[in-house]
Design a protein around this motif. Structure first.
Motif, PDB file in Angstrom:
ATOM      1  N   ASP A  67       7.570   6.520 -15.504  1.00  0.00           N
ATOM      2  CA  ASP A  67       8.905   7.058 -15.740  1.00  0.00           C
ATOM      3  C   ASP A  67       9.947   6.366 -14.863  1.00  0.00           C
ATOM      4  OD1 ASP A  67       7.626   8.466 -13.522  1.00  0.00           O
ATOM      5  OD2 ASP A  67       9.456   9.669 -13.456  1.00  0.00           O
ATOM      6  N   VAL A  68       9.534   5.861 -13.698  1.00  0.00           N
ATOM      7  CA  VAL A  68      10.449   5.134 -12.810  1.00  0.00           C
ATOM      8  C   VAL A  68      10.630   3.706 -13.313  1.00  0.00           C
ATOM      9  CG1 VAL A  68      10.847   4.328 -10.449  1.00  0.00           C
ATOM     10  CG2 VAL A  68       9.839   6.586 -10.850  1.00  0.00           C
ATOM     11  N   ALA A  69       9.528   3.063 -13.697  1.00  0.00           N
ATOM     12  CA  ALA A  69       9.625   1.702 -14.238  1.00  0.00           C
ATOM     13  C   ALA A  69      10.520   1.674 -15.472  1.00  0.00           C
ATOM     14  CB  ALA A  69       8.236   1.172 -14.577  1.00  0.00           C
ATOM     15  N   ALA A  70      10.494   2.740 -16.263  1.00  0.00           N
ATOM     16  CA  ALA A  70      11.244   2.774 -17.513  1.00  0.00           C
ATOM     17  C   ALA A  70      12.755   2.825 -17.301  1.00  0.00           C
ATOM     18  CB  ALA A  70      10.811   3.982 -18.355  1.00  0.00           C
ATOM     19  N   ARG A  71      13.199   3.125 -16.085  1.00  0.00           N
ATOM     20  CA  ARG A  71      14.642   3.141 -15.807  1.00  0.00           C
ATOM     21  C   ARG A  71      15.009   2.175 -14.681  1.00  0.00           C
ATOM     22  NH1 ARG A  71      14.962   7.611 -11.912  1.00  0.00           N
ATOM     23  NH2 ARG A  71      12.959   8.702 -11.921  1.00  0.00           N
ATOM     24  N   THR A  72      14.143   1.185 -14.456  1.00  0.00           N
ATOM     25  CA  THR A  72      14.426   0.131 -13.485  1.00  0.00           C
ATOM     26  C   THR A  72      15.013  -1.078 -14.202  1.00  0.00           C
ATOM     27  OG1 THR A  72      12.628   0.861 -12.023  1.00  0.00           O
ATOM     28  CG2 THR A  72      13.439  -1.387 -11.729  1.00  0.00           C
ATOM     29  N   VAL A  73      16.096  -1.601 -13.651  1.00  0.00           N
ATOM     30  CA  VAL A  73      16.796  -2.726 -14.274  1.00  0.00           C
ATOM     31  C   VAL A  73      16.946  -3.846 -13.244  1.00  0.00           C
ATOM     32  CG1 VAL A  73      18.857  -3.475 -15.498  1.00  0.00           C
ATOM     33  CG2 VAL A  73      18.092  -1.091 -15.701  1.00  0.00           C
ATOM     34  N   ALA A  74      16.321  -4.984 -13.501  1.00  0.00           N
ATOM     35  CA  ALA A  74      16.470  -6.156 -12.635  1.00  0.00           C
ATOM     36  C   ALA A  74      17.769  -6.873 -12.985  1.00  0.00           C
ATOM     37  CB  ALA A  74      15.278  -7.098 -12.802  1.00  0.00           C
ATOM     38  N   ALA A 125       7.838  -8.500  -4.658  1.00  0.00           N
ATOM     39  CA  ALA A 125       6.370  -8.531  -4.623  1.00  0.00           C
ATOM     40  C   ALA A 125       5.790  -7.471  -3.699  1.00  0.00           C
ATOM     41  CB  ALA A 125       5.895  -9.916  -4.192  1.00  0.00           C
ATOM     42  N   ALA A 126       6.573  -6.978  -2.749  1.00  0.00           N
ATOM     43  CA  ALA A 126       6.092  -5.949  -1.835  1.00  0.00           C
ATOM     44  C   ALA A 126       6.009  -4.581  -2.502  1.00  0.00           C
ATOM     45  CB  ALA A 126       6.999  -5.862  -0.602  1.00  0.00           C
ATOM     46  N   ALA A 127       6.707  -4.418  -3.611  1.00  0.00           N
ATOM     47  CA  ALA A 127       6.646  -3.182  -4.390  1.00  0.00           C
ATOM     48  C   ALA A 127       6.995  -3.528  -5.829  1.00  0.00           C
ATOM     49  CB  ALA A 127       7.615  -2.131  -3.834  1.00  0.00           C
ATOM     50  N   PRO A 128       6.051  -4.138  -6.557  1.00  0.00           N
ATOM     51  CA  PRO A 128       6.347  -4.575  -7.926  1.00  0.00           C
ATOM     52  C   PRO A 128       6.682  -3.392  -8.823  1.00  0.00           C
ATOM     53  CG  PRO A 128       4.265  -5.505  -7.111  1.00  0.00           C
ATOM     54  CD  PRO A 128       4.678  -4.440  -6.154  1.00  0.00           C
ATOM     55  N   VAL A 129       7.551  -3.633  -9.786  1.00  0.00           N
ATOM     56  CA  VAL A 129       7.898  -2.577 -10.732  1.00  0.00           C
ATOM     57  C   VAL A 129       6.652  -2.076 -11.452  1.00  0.00           C
ATOM     58  CG1 VAL A 129       9.215  -2.061 -12.828  1.00  0.00           C
ATOM     59  CG2 VAL A 129      10.237  -3.440 -11.009  1.00  0.00           C
ATOM     60  N   THR A 130       5.679  -2.954 -11.686  1.00  0.00           N
ATOM     61  CA  THR A 130       4.438  -2.544 -12.360  1.00  0.00           C
ATOM     62  C   THR A 130       3.630  -1.543 -11.544  1.00  0.00           C
ATOM     63  OG1 THR A 130       3.369  -4.529 -11.455  1.00  0.00           O
ATOM     64  CG2 THR A 130       4.227  -4.662 -13.708  1.00  0.00           C
ATOM     65  N   SER A 131       3.962  -1.404 -10.243  1.00  0.00           N
ATOM     66  CA  SER A 131       3.262  -0.418  -9.410  1.00  0.00           C
ATOM     67  C   SER A 131       3.997   0.918  -9.360  1.00  0.00           C
ATOM     68  CB  SER A 131       3.090  -0.960  -7.980  1.00  0.00           C
ATOM     69  OG  SER A 131       4.349  -1.099  -7.333  1.00  0.00           O
ATOM     70  N   PHE A 132       5.172   1.002  -9.993  1.00  0.00           N
ATOM     71  CA  PHE A 132       5.915   2.258 -10.048  1.00  0.00           C
ATOM     72  C   PHE A 132       5.300   3.178 -11.096  1.00  0.00           C
ATOM     73  CE2 PHE A 132      10.245   0.119  -8.860  1.00  0.00           C
ATOM     74  CZ  PHE A 132       9.754  -0.157  -7.589  1.00  0.00           C
ATOM     75  N   SER A 144       0.813  -1.221   0.000  1.00  0.00           N
ATOM     76  CA  SER A 144       0.000   0.000   0.000  1.00  0.00           C
ATOM     77  C   SER A 144       0.843   1.267   0.000  1.00  0.00           C
ATOM     78  CB  SER A 144      -0.939   0.007   1.213  1.00  0.00           C
ATOM     79  OG  SER A 144      -0.185   0.014   2.419  1.00  0.00           O
ATOM     80  N   GLU A 145       2.047   1.220   0.578  1.00  0.00           N
ATOM     81  CA  GLU A 145       2.870   2.421   0.712  1.00  0.00           C
ATOM     82  C   GLU A 145       4.253   2.295   0.078  1.00  0.00           C
ATOM     83  OE1 GLU A 145       2.003   5.279   1.882  1.00  0.00           O
ATOM     84  OE2 GLU A 145       0.051   4.788   2.743  1.00  0.00           O
ATOM     85  N   LEU A 146       4.800   1.095   0.044  1.00  0.00           N
ATOM     86  CA  LEU A 146       6.197   0.943  -0.346  1.00  0.00           C
ATOM     87  C   LEU A 146       6.492   1.357  -1.787  1.00  0.00           C
ATOM     88  CD1 LEU A 146       8.903   0.143   0.826  1.00  0.00           C
ATOM     89  CD2 LEU A 146       8.437  -2.235   0.197  1.00  0.00           C
ATOM     90  N   PRO A 147       5.635   1.058  -2.765  1.00  0.00           N
ATOM     91  CA  PRO A 147       5.960   1.506  -4.126  1.00  0.00           C
ATOM     92  C   PRO A 147       6.146   3.007  -4.229  1.00  0.00           C
ATOM     93  CG  PRO A 147       4.247  -0.163  -4.197  1.00  0.00           C
ATOM     94  CD  PRO A 147       4.425   0.201  -2.751  1.00  0.00           C
ATOM     95  N   VAL A 177      18.606   0.038  -9.774  1.00  0.00           N
ATOM     96  CA  VAL A 177      19.235  -1.275  -9.926  1.00  0.00           C
ATOM     97  C   VAL A 177      18.533  -2.223  -8.966  1.00  0.00           C
ATOM     98  CG1 VAL A 177      21.403  -2.550  -9.891  1.00  0.00           C
ATOM     99  CG2 VAL A 177      21.399  -0.103 -10.463  1.00  0.00           C
ATOM    100  N   ASP A 178      17.729  -3.108  -9.503  1.00  0.00           N
ATOM    101  CA  ASP A 178      16.853  -3.947  -8.686  1.00  0.00           C
ATOM    102  C   ASP A 178      17.489  -5.316  -8.460  1.00  0.00           C
ATOM    103  OD1 ASP A 178      14.793  -5.143  -7.361  1.00  0.00           O
ATOM    104  OD2 ASP A 178      13.273  -4.762  -8.894  1.00  0.00           O
ATOM    105  N   CYS A 179      18.041  -5.501  -7.258  1.00  0.00           N
ATOM    106  CA  CYS A 179      18.667  -6.768  -6.882  1.00  0.00           C
ATOM    107  C   CYS A 179      17.790  -7.571  -5.932  1.00  0.00           C
ATOM    108  CB  CYS A 179      20.031  -6.507  -6.236  1.00  0.00           C
ATOM    109  SG  CYS A 179      21.265  -5.807  -7.344  1.00  0.00           S
ATOM    110  N   ARG A 180      16.514  -7.223  -5.806  1.00  0.00           N
ATOM    111  CA  ARG A 180      15.628  -7.916  -4.868  1.00  0.00           C
ATOM    112  C   ARG A 180      15.318  -9.330  -5.352  1.00  0.00           C
ATOM    113  NH1 ARG A 180      10.573  -4.059  -4.854  1.00  0.00           N
ATOM    114  NH2 ARG A 180      11.116  -4.093  -7.090  1.00  0.00           N
ATOM    115  N   SER A 181      15.103 -10.224  -4.391  1.00  0.00           N
ATOM    116  CA  SER A 181      14.571 -11.548  -4.699  1.00  0.00           C
ATOM    117  C   SER A 181      13.050 -11.456  -4.836  1.00  0.00           C
ATOM    118  CB  SER A 181      14.957 -12.539  -3.604  1.00  0.00           C
ATOM    119  OG  SER A 181      14.550 -12.056  -2.331  1.00  0.00           O
TER     120      SER A 181
END
Length: 262
Positions: A183-190, A173-180, A147-150, A164-168
């Motif tokens: 413009d933030v999702a577009a520069r997120t790299v797993a 799942a607590a803050a999926p990239v799809t919830s960003f 509810s808040e973390l993204p 730079v997304d190094c999460r397991s």
């Protein structure tokens, strides 16, 4: 640049002295209410006769679960001293240069089942709780934080630079990239780590954790931040073979494959 790390399930032995955690003084005060709810729920479940089962751990971790009962009063220490394990050993915080530690304090976030998100200098006690579990009255922990973390992570990412997304998986799942925001999702790299043997590639969990720790260390030791996914690939590629893949669908992240050859 913002680097998102998972915590380690293993934690350093509790400090013998020191002030307890001050929840309201942790970074990202907008998470305070959710932190307090998780803290009270964890203490409550840890006092139950079936606490080990509820927390999904074995009898060998009974002492760690029992220590959850003292989280209000246990001595706290900086998060970078609390989290141990393969990734954090490879990161080697204490042996970073002073400049790299300063960069890390501003650019690294640890995603936590109990605290939501922490900067390395945030002082917390050792605890036992995994994001893939659930707590009575809260339900699944990933849903609790979603509810808040993204929004917190998106704000921390700022207006420029890569995430730079190094999460397991459970922590992502607590803050999926799809919830960003887009413009933030577009520069997120797993960051994914692959082992190549005789032309065949596979994912190895232990090796992936170690390499993500090394990648984080390498990035922090650089003088400049990569501003785009391509710049991140070029920077990481100067140390390891690295391949960048575009998002599979709108709103998802880029993927950077770090390929280790036997």
């Amino acid at each position: 640049m913002l680097v998102l790390l998972p915590p380690s399930e293993s934690k350093a032995a509790p400090a013998k002295r020191g002030k307890p955690v001050e929840v309201a003084q942790l970074s990202f005060p907008e998470l305070t209410d959710l932190r307090k709810q998780a803290l009270e729920a964890l203490i409550e479940v840890s006092a139950q006769p079936d606490a080990l089962t509820r927390l999904g751990v074995g009898a060998s971790l009974a002492d760690e679960v029992a220590r959850n009962l003292t989280l209000h009063t246990a001595p706290a220490r900086p998060a970078h001293q609390v989290y141990t394990g393969v990734l954090y050993d490879a990161l080697g915080w204490d042996s970073l240069s002073p400049a790299a530690r300063r960069r890390g304090n501003n650019r690294v976030l640890v995603i936590s089942a109990l605290w939501g998100a922490l900067r390395p200098g945030d002082r917390v006690p050792s605890y036992r709780l995994s994001m893939d579990g659930e707590l009575p009255s809260l339900g699944p922990l990933a849903r609790h934080w979603r509810s808040e973390l993204p929004g917190v992570l998106a704000a921390a990412a700022g207006k420029r630079g890569v995430i730079v997304d190094c999460r397991s998986g459970p922590y992502a799942a607590a803050a999926p990239v799809t919830s960003f925001p887009s413009d933030v999702a577009a520069r997120t790299v797993a960051v994914r780590v692959l082992r190549e043997t005789n032309g065949k590639r596979s994912v190895v969990s232990h090796l992936a954790k170690h390499t993500r720790g090394e990648v984080t260390r390498y990035l922090l030791e650089q003088d400049t931040d990569p501003l785009t996914p391509a710049a991140l690939r070029d920077l990481v590629g100067s140390r390891w073979p690295a391949e960048l893949s575009e998002p599979a669908r709108a709103g998802s992240s880029w993927t950077l494959d770090v390929v280790l050859h036997d």
